[in-house]
Design an enzyme around this catalytic site. Sequence first.
Site, PDB file in Angstrom:
ATOM      1  N   HIS A   7     -17.900  21.568   3.516  1.00 47.75           N
ATOM      2  CA  HIS A   7     -17.604  20.329   4.242  1.00 47.75           C
ATOM      3  C   HIS A   7     -17.001  20.611   5.605  1.00 47.75           C
ATOM      4  O   HIS A   7     -16.486  21.684   5.870  1.00 47.75           O
ATOM      5  CB  HIS A   7     -16.670  19.403   3.445  1.00 47.75           C
ATOM      6  CG  HIS A   7     -15.323  19.968   3.109  1.00 47.75           C
ATOM      7  ND1 HIS A   7     -15.073  20.635   1.948  1.00 47.75           N
ATOM      8  CD2 HIS A   7     -14.156  19.944   3.785  1.00 47.75           C
ATOM      9  CE1 HIS A   7     -13.792  21.007   1.911  1.00 47.75           C
ATOM     10  NE2 HIS A   7     -13.212  20.601   3.030  1.00 47.75           N
ATOM     11  N   HIS A  79     -10.906  21.126  10.105  1.00 44.90           N
ATOM     12  CA  HIS A  79     -11.282  22.419   9.533  1.00 44.90           C
ATOM     13  C   HIS A  79     -12.714  22.401   9.015  1.00 44.90           C
ATOM     14  O   HIS A  79     -13.328  21.348   8.851  1.00 44.90           O
ATOM     15  CB  HIS A  79     -10.305  22.868   8.443  1.00 44.90           C
ATOM     16  CG  HIS A  79     -10.295  22.017   7.202  1.00 44.90           C
ATOM     17  ND1 HIS A  79      -9.411  20.991   7.012  1.00 44.90           N
ATOM     18  CD2 HIS A  79     -11.058  22.059   6.087  1.00 44.90           C
ATOM     19  CE1 HIS A  79      -9.621  20.432   5.822  1.00 44.90           C
ATOM     20  NE2 HIS A  79     -10.628  21.056   5.236  1.00 44.90           N
ATOM     21  N   GLU A 130     -11.227  26.797   5.664  1.00 43.70           N
ATOM     22  CA  GLU A 130     -10.893  26.679   4.255  1.00 43.70           C
ATOM     23  C   GLU A 130     -11.956  27.428   3.471  1.00 43.70           C
ATOM     24  O   GLU A 130     -13.146  27.311   3.778  1.00 43.70           O
ATOM     25  CB  GLU A 130     -10.891  25.187   3.864  1.00 43.70           C
ATOM     26  CG  GLU A 130     -10.610  24.939   2.390  1.00 43.70           C
ATOM     27  CD  GLU A 130     -10.624  23.442   2.040  1.00 43.70           C
ATOM     28  OE1 GLU A 130     -11.198  22.641   2.800  1.00 43.70           O
ATOM     29  OE2 GLU A 130     -10.050  23.097   0.992  1.00 43.70           O
TER      30      GLU A 130
HETATM   31 CO    CO Z   1     -11.177  20.718   3.225  1.00 44.79          CO
END
Ligand code: CO
Length: 134
Positions: A7, A79, A130
Amino acid sequence: MIGKLNHVAIAVPDLGAAAAIYRDTLGAKVSDPQALTEHGVTVVFIDLGNAKVELLEPLGDNSPIAGFLEKNTAGGIHHLCYEVDDILAARDQLKEQGARVLGDGEPKTGAHGKPVLFLHPKDFTGALIELEQA
Ligand code: CO
């Protein structure tokens, strides 16, 4: 090491307004809001099939995205999340190569119920990364 893009997370000051833009203007299917107390954010998911967009709004007094929104008052990309097969092996390999893992270095349970870690943006071309164990 890294696999698919899971994502892109966008920090927003007003989750309802941001969700409406994705739902009504962009015609995307937007999930119901989910409060992630441990992460200090409320999130909605937009599943695009190949990857997701997550809209994040601060939750509580010590939200990790509060400072970001002070600098980016209209919101912004916060992020990128990449999938890895084995998060502990990935962490150990990255640390050996000198990368900084944020927090205490132990994976937390992320928004999708899977272990996640964050890597220092200064070690990765200015972007907060991440890692999520797929
Ligand atoms: Co995230």
